[in-house]
Design a protein around this motif. Structure first.
Motif, PDB file in Angstrom:
ATOM      1  N   PHE A  55      -3.142   8.726  -5.989  1.00  0.00           N
ATOM      2  CA  PHE A  55      -2.024   7.913  -5.520  1.00  0.00           C
ATOM      3  C   PHE A  55      -2.007   6.504  -6.087  1.00  0.00           C
ATOM      4  CE2 PHE A  55      -4.545   8.062  -1.382  1.00  0.00           C
ATOM      5  CZ  PHE A  55      -4.939   6.734  -1.363  1.00  0.00           C
ATOM      6  N   TYR A  56      -3.091   6.068  -6.723  1.00  0.00           N
ATOM      7  CA  TYR A  56      -3.003   4.796  -7.465  1.00  0.00           C
ATOM      8  C   TYR A  56      -2.296   5.004  -8.804  1.00  0.00           C
ATOM      9  CZ  TYR A  56      -6.401   2.873  -4.172  1.00  0.00           C
ATOM     10  OH  TYR A  56      -7.040   2.460  -3.050  1.00  0.00           O
ATOM     11  N   PRO A 115      -0.297   0.176  -8.623  1.00  0.00           N
ATOM     12  CA  PRO A 115       0.902   0.184  -7.784  1.00  0.00           C
ATOM     13  C   PRO A 115       1.567  -1.198  -7.756  1.00  0.00           C
ATOM     14  CG  PRO A 115      -0.954   1.168  -6.633  1.00  0.00           C
ATOM     15  CD  PRO A 115      -1.503   0.522  -7.869  1.00  0.00           C
ATOM     16  N   ASP A 117       3.359  -2.194  -5.414  1.00  0.00           N
ATOM     17  CA  ASP A 117       3.230  -2.672  -4.037  1.00  0.00           C
ATOM     18  C   ASP A 117       2.274  -1.758  -3.286  1.00  0.00           C
ATOM     19  OD1 ASP A 117       3.447  -3.578  -1.490  1.00  0.00           O
ATOM     20  OD2 ASP A 117       5.588  -3.147  -1.264  1.00  0.00           O
ATOM     21  N   ASP A 119       1.351  -1.885  -0.318  1.00  0.00           N
ATOM     22  CA  ASP A 119       1.830  -1.545   1.025  1.00  0.00           C
ATOM     23  C   ASP A 119       2.609  -0.229   1.020  1.00  0.00           C
ATOM     24  OD1 ASP A 119       0.707  -3.731   2.187  1.00  0.00           O
ATOM     25  OD2 ASP A 119       2.549  -4.904   2.291  1.00  0.00           O
ATOM     26  N   GLN A 120       3.175   0.130  -0.118  1.00  0.00           N
ATOM     27  CA  GLN A 120       3.903   1.394  -0.227  1.00  0.00           C
ATOM     28  C   GLN A 120       2.944   2.560  -0.436  1.00  0.00           C
ATOM     29  OE1 GLN A 120       7.404   1.713  -0.179  1.00  0.00           O
ATOM     30  NE2 GLN A 120       7.356  -0.411   0.489  1.00  0.00           N
ATOM     31  N   VAL A 121       1.771   2.260  -0.995  1.00  0.00           N
ATOM     32  CA  VAL A 121       0.853   3.329  -1.399  1.00  0.00           C
ATOM     33  C   VAL A 121      -0.201   3.622  -0.334  1.00  0.00           C
ATOM     34  CG1 VAL A 121      -0.939   3.907  -3.075  1.00  0.00           C
ATOM     35  CG2 VAL A 121       1.204   2.903  -3.847  1.00  0.00           C
ATOM     36  N   LEU A 134       5.384   4.903   9.986  1.00  0.00           N
ATOM     37  CA  LEU A 134       5.569   3.500  10.372  1.00  0.00           C
ATOM     38  C   LEU A 134       5.255   2.569   9.200  1.00  0.00           C
ATOM     39  CD1 LEU A 134       3.900   3.685  13.915  1.00  0.00           C
ATOM     40  CD2 LEU A 134       6.340   3.464  13.432  1.00  0.00           C
ATOM     41  N   PRO A 136       2.558   0.937   8.006  1.00  0.00           N
ATOM     42  CA  PRO A 136       1.965  -0.370   8.317  1.00  0.00           C
ATOM     43  C   PRO A 136       1.473  -1.080   7.059  1.00  0.00           C
ATOM     44  CG  PRO A 136       0.482   1.412   8.967  1.00  0.00           C
ATOM     45  CD  PRO A 136       1.775   2.051   8.585  1.00  0.00           C
ATOM     46  N   HIS A 137       1.446  -2.389   7.115  1.00  0.00           N
ATOM     47  CA  HIS A 137       0.934  -3.186   6.001  1.00  0.00           C
ATOM     48  C   HIS A 137      -0.471  -2.716   5.635  1.00  0.00           C
ATOM     49  CE1 HIS A 137       4.102  -5.410   7.781  1.00  0.00           C
ATOM     50  NE2 HIS A 137       4.023  -6.416   6.940  1.00  0.00           N
ATOM     51  N   ALA A 140      -3.200  -3.857   8.009  1.00  0.00           N
ATOM     52  CA  ALA A 140      -2.901  -3.951   9.440  1.00  0.00           C
ATOM     53  C   ALA A 140      -3.966  -3.270  10.303  1.00  0.00           C
ATOM     54  CB  ALA A 140      -1.521  -3.357   9.726  1.00  0.00           C
ATOM     55  N   ILE A 141      -4.384  -2.063   9.938  1.00  0.00           N
ATOM     56  CA  ILE A 141      -5.365  -1.359  10.777  1.00  0.00           C
ATOM     57  C   ILE A 141      -6.705  -2.100  10.742  1.00  0.00           C
ATOM     58  CG2 ILE A 141      -6.632   0.817  11.047  1.00  0.00           C
ATOM     59  CD1 ILE A 141      -4.026   2.251  10.240  1.00  0.00           C
TER      60      ILE A 141
ATOM     61  N   TYR B  12       7.494   4.821 -10.147  1.00  0.00           N
ATOM     62  CA  TYR B  12       7.511   6.048  -9.355  1.00  0.00           C
ATOM     63  C   TYR B  12       7.767   5.697  -7.895  1.00  0.00           C
ATOM     64  CZ  TYR B  12       2.663   5.121  -7.829  1.00  0.00           C
ATOM     65  OH  TYR B  12       1.541   4.576  -7.291  1.00  0.00           O
ATOM     66  N   VAL B  14       6.941   6.734  -3.904  1.00  0.00           N
ATOM     67  CA  VAL B  14       6.074   7.485  -3.006  1.00  0.00           C
ATOM     68  C   VAL B  14       6.951   8.199  -1.990  1.00  0.00           C
ATOM     69  CG1 VAL B  14       4.207   7.330  -1.345  1.00  0.00           C
ATOM     70  CG2 VAL B  14       4.290   5.740  -3.268  1.00  0.00           C
ATOM     71  N   THR B  78      -2.509  -7.360  15.436  1.00  0.00           N
ATOM     72  CA  THR B  78      -2.637  -8.158  14.215  1.00  0.00           C
ATOM     73  C   THR B  78      -1.251  -8.659  13.838  1.00  0.00           C
ATOM     74  OG1 THR B  78      -3.416  -8.137  11.920  1.00  0.00           O
ATOM     75  CG2 THR B  78      -2.433  -6.108  12.708  1.00  0.00           C
ATOM     76  N   VAL B  80       1.619  -9.945  11.375  1.00  0.00           N
ATOM     77  CA  VAL B  80       1.965  -9.726   9.965  1.00  0.00           C
ATOM     78  C   VAL B  80       3.362 -10.267   9.659  1.00  0.00           C
ATOM     79  CG1 VAL B  80       0.510  -7.671   9.648  1.00  0.00           C
ATOM     80  CG2 VAL B  80       2.847  -7.413  10.493  1.00  0.00           C
ATOM     81  N   ARG B  83       8.397  -7.277   6.405  1.00  0.00           N
ATOM     82  CA  ARG B  83       8.784  -6.875   5.060  1.00  0.00           C
ATOM     83  C   ARG B  83       9.895  -5.861   5.165  1.00  0.00           C
ATOM     84  NH1 ARG B  83       4.009  -6.376   0.924  1.00  0.00           N
ATOM     85  NH2 ARG B  83       5.813  -5.428  -0.021  1.00  0.00           N
ATOM     86  N   ASP B  86      10.182  -2.663   7.581  1.00  0.00           N
ATOM     87  CA  ASP B  86       9.424  -2.827   8.821  1.00  0.00           C
ATOM     88  C   ASP B  86      10.354  -2.656  10.024  1.00  0.00           C
ATOM     89  OD1 ASP B  86       6.886  -3.145   7.873  1.00  0.00           O
ATOM     90  OD2 ASP B  86       7.021  -5.322   7.673  1.00  0.00           O
ATOM     91  N   PRO B  87       9.781  -2.307  11.192  1.00  0.00           N
ATOM     92  CA  PRO B  87      10.626  -2.044  12.365  1.00  0.00           C
ATOM     93  C   PRO B  87      11.244  -3.302  12.987  1.00  0.00           C
ATOM     94  CG  PRO B  87       8.303  -1.721  12.879  1.00  0.00           C
ATOM     95  CD  PRO B  87       8.380  -1.927  11.405  1.00  0.00           C
ATOM     96  N   TRP B  94       1.474  -5.593  14.635  1.00  0.00           N
ATOM     97  CA  TRP B  94       1.082  -4.201  14.799  1.00  0.00           C
ATOM     98  C   TRP B  94       0.021  -4.189  15.890  1.00  0.00           C
ATOM     99  CZ3 TRP B  94       4.031  -0.556  13.100  1.00  0.00           C
ATOM    100  CH2 TRP B  94       4.735  -0.686  11.899  1.00  0.00           C
ATOM    101  N   PHE B 107      -0.463   3.407  18.280  1.00  0.00           N
ATOM    102  CA  PHE B 107      -0.248   2.394  17.246  1.00  0.00           C
ATOM    103  C   PHE B 107       1.247   2.178  17.075  1.00  0.00           C
ATOM    104  CE2 PHE B 107       0.584   1.165  12.863  1.00  0.00           C
ATOM    105  CZ  PHE B 107      -0.325   0.122  12.659  1.00  0.00           C
ATOM    106  N   LEU B 137       8.348   8.788  15.012  1.00  0.00           N
ATOM    107  CA  LEU B 137       7.766   7.595  15.639  1.00  0.00           C
ATOM    108  C   LEU B 137       8.742   6.419  15.679  1.00  0.00           C
ATOM    109  CD1 LEU B 137       4.915   6.633  16.754  1.00  0.00           C
ATOM    110  CD2 LEU B 137       5.073   8.990  15.966  1.00  0.00           C
TER     111      LEU B 137
END
Lengths: 356, 147
Positions: A55-56, A115, A117, A119-121, A134, A136-137, A140-141, B12, B14, B78, B80, B83, B86-87, B94, B107, B137
């Motif tokens: 995925f990279y 990538p 971005d 955050d997309q990957v 969702l 997440p950034h 974030a986790i 590409y 995702v 956290t 953030v 972007r 985002d929701p 988050w 989450f 979700l």
């Protein structure tokens, strides 16, 4: 069990981005260096194992490119893990235990810079129903884990900045590090949050590099290295994926892997002089040191991942760095830890030892 | 390698372009979201939300799905920057949210009008549901502070 040792190790410089070389181009000089170190020909290698993530690169079976640097004709015996290459090392170690060969070459290659971005990957590694939708950034986790770790009393923002400061200073002696500087924790704490309570220095910088380890069993190891770094214990375990059902301030799977590795090795993490930990975030040093039960070990004297985190090579670099101290005769017992997945979900522990 | 030419690259996207059957546990949970109702699953330790097919500690199969509240307590968070995609359209948190009467934590995003000073561990929140729901979700837009 067969005695299996690291007999050679090398890595390419950690770069924020390498746009000049493809995977094979980054890898080839590193393979040459290790093969030349032990004075073998590539035909002497019985098994090749590698780790990388599609995925990279953004395409399937991307690692096939990197096999150009190995030389896959006439056909060779090889395997690949879709993970950090420390897991390829675990596979090669198991393969050598089967006794079908004596020498294995393990490599990790990753271009985390590709990538546009991350955050997309990065959500690609998450549960496809409860987490990935969702998006997440990327941090974030880990941010949730950092706060849980602080609130559990294991560290503080100050403590995290001190870890980063120490690692960046240690990296001044590591010419292959991506980042290195002499900087006070107080100065680091002036930076804004990226995903609170994480600041930029708390997040290991993603980049591009390759790492190669050559393993050898028994007499082959004794022949190839003056002082082999014996892999006395290797184990890996995982915790539940979903972060909401874990206590993020703990890493039970690291504890279990360390316990099993100690059973195999006959000594434990508390006995090592040096520990190279796969800290993708500064707060994880406190979690891992506790789970492993380290006592007085030098942690990440190379600078560790906070000074450079090449995708899918970072865990294997921990093994190589831990081995280097033994190969060079500067330590007798060392530990390497590697991780994969969000917030230390999967963990691998190696206990290494040199002959007296 | 010599020369200075940069290696080739291409754009590409995702994506996850598959339809899957998610099974009775996750399926009931996602169906509940479409209906504006959160579900948990019975385990030996209590009702787990979000529901998993197996008890994470023991691997035992989990039991019956039961409706649970859409309120809860933040156990970690956290902050953030917002972007695209985002929701919440401004900076937000988050968070892990322990849904009332359940074990585990969900989450999701928490919206406090862009003021990080209002975020605390232990704060009480409630789901803000979308009017158009499809069984995923994001049927919960985010959580917001209960007054």
């Amino acid at each position: 069990m067969r005695d299996v040792a690291v007999v050679a190790w090398a890595q390419s410089p950690c770069r924020a981005a390498n746009r000049r070389d493809d995977m094979a181009g980054i890898l080839l000089p590193v393979i040459r260096e290790t093969v030349n170190t032990v004075g073998i020909d590539r035909d002497d290698v019985d098994f090749v194992a590698s780790g990388s993530h599609d995925f990279y690169e953004g395409r399937t079976f991307s690692y096939i490119d990197s096999l150009d640097a190995v030389g896959a004709w006439p056909p060779i015996s090889e395997s690949h893990v879709e993970s950090d290459a420390a897991w390829a090392l675990a596979e090669a170690w198991s393969w050598l235990q089967l006794g079908e060969g004596d020498i294995a070459l393990v490599y990790g290659i990753g271009r985390g810079s590709l990538p546009a971005d991350l955050d997309q990957v990065m959500p690609a590694q998450l549960d496809p129903y409860y987490l990935a939708p969702l998006a997440p950034h990327r941090d974030a986790i880990a941010g949730l884990q950092a706060r849980s770790t602080i609130e559990a009393g294991l560290t503080s923002e100050q403590g995290m900045a001190e870890v980063a400061s120490r690692c960046l200073a240690s990296a001044l002696d590591n010419p292959l590090a991506q980042r290195s500087e002499q900087v006070d924790a107080a100065q680091l704490l002036e930076a804004p949050y990226v995903s609170s309570p994480l600041r930029e220095h708390d997040v290991a910088p993603v980049g591009d590099a390759a790492a190669v380890v050559i393993l050898a069993a028994g007499d082959a190891a004794r022949r190839l290295a003056e002082r082999p770094a014996w892999l006395r214990g290797v184990d890996h375990r995982m915790d539940t994926h979903y972060p909401g059902v874990r206590d993020l301030s703990e890493s039970p799977s690291t504890g279990r892997a360390a316990h099993r590795a100690a059973e195999l090795a006959g000594f434990s993490a508390s006995d090592v002089d040096v520990a190279e930990l796969h800290t993708e975030y500064s707060h994880q040093e406190a979690i891992l040191s506790g789970a492993l039960g380290l006592k007085g070990a030098a942690v990440n004297p190379s600078g560790g991942p906070l000074a450079g985190r090449p995708a899918t090579a970072t865990g294997l670099i921990r093994v190589g760095e831990a081995a280097r101290h033994i190969l060079d005769g500067r330590a007798d017992r060392t530990l390497a830890h590697a991780t994969s997945g969000p917030a230390l979900q999967q963990n691998l522990v190696c206990l290494l030892e040199g002959d007296g | 390698m010599t020369g200075t030419a940069e290696s080739l690259s291409a754009p590409y996207t995702v994506e996850f372009p598959f339809e899957r059957t998610v099974g009775p546990t996750i399926g009931t949970f996602l169906g509940g979201l479409r209906d504006g109702q959160l579900y948990g699953v019975r385990t030996e330790r209590g009702v787990l939300c979000p529901p998993l097919e197996f008890e994470p500690g023991t691997g035992a199969e989990t039991g019956e799905l039961v409706p649970v509240a859409d309120t809860g307590t933040v156990t970690s968070w956290t902050w953030v920057p917002s972007r695209e995609g985002d929701p919440v359209p401004h900076d937000f948190a988050w968070a892990l949210i322990a849904i009332d009467g359940t074990i585990g934590a969900l989450f999701h995003a928490v919206d406090v009008d862009g003021d990080s000073g209002r975020m605390t561990t232990g704060m009480r929140v409630r789901a803000r549901w979308r009017t158009e729901r499809v069984g995923q979700l994001s049927d919960i837009e985010c959580f917001e502070v209960t007054s």
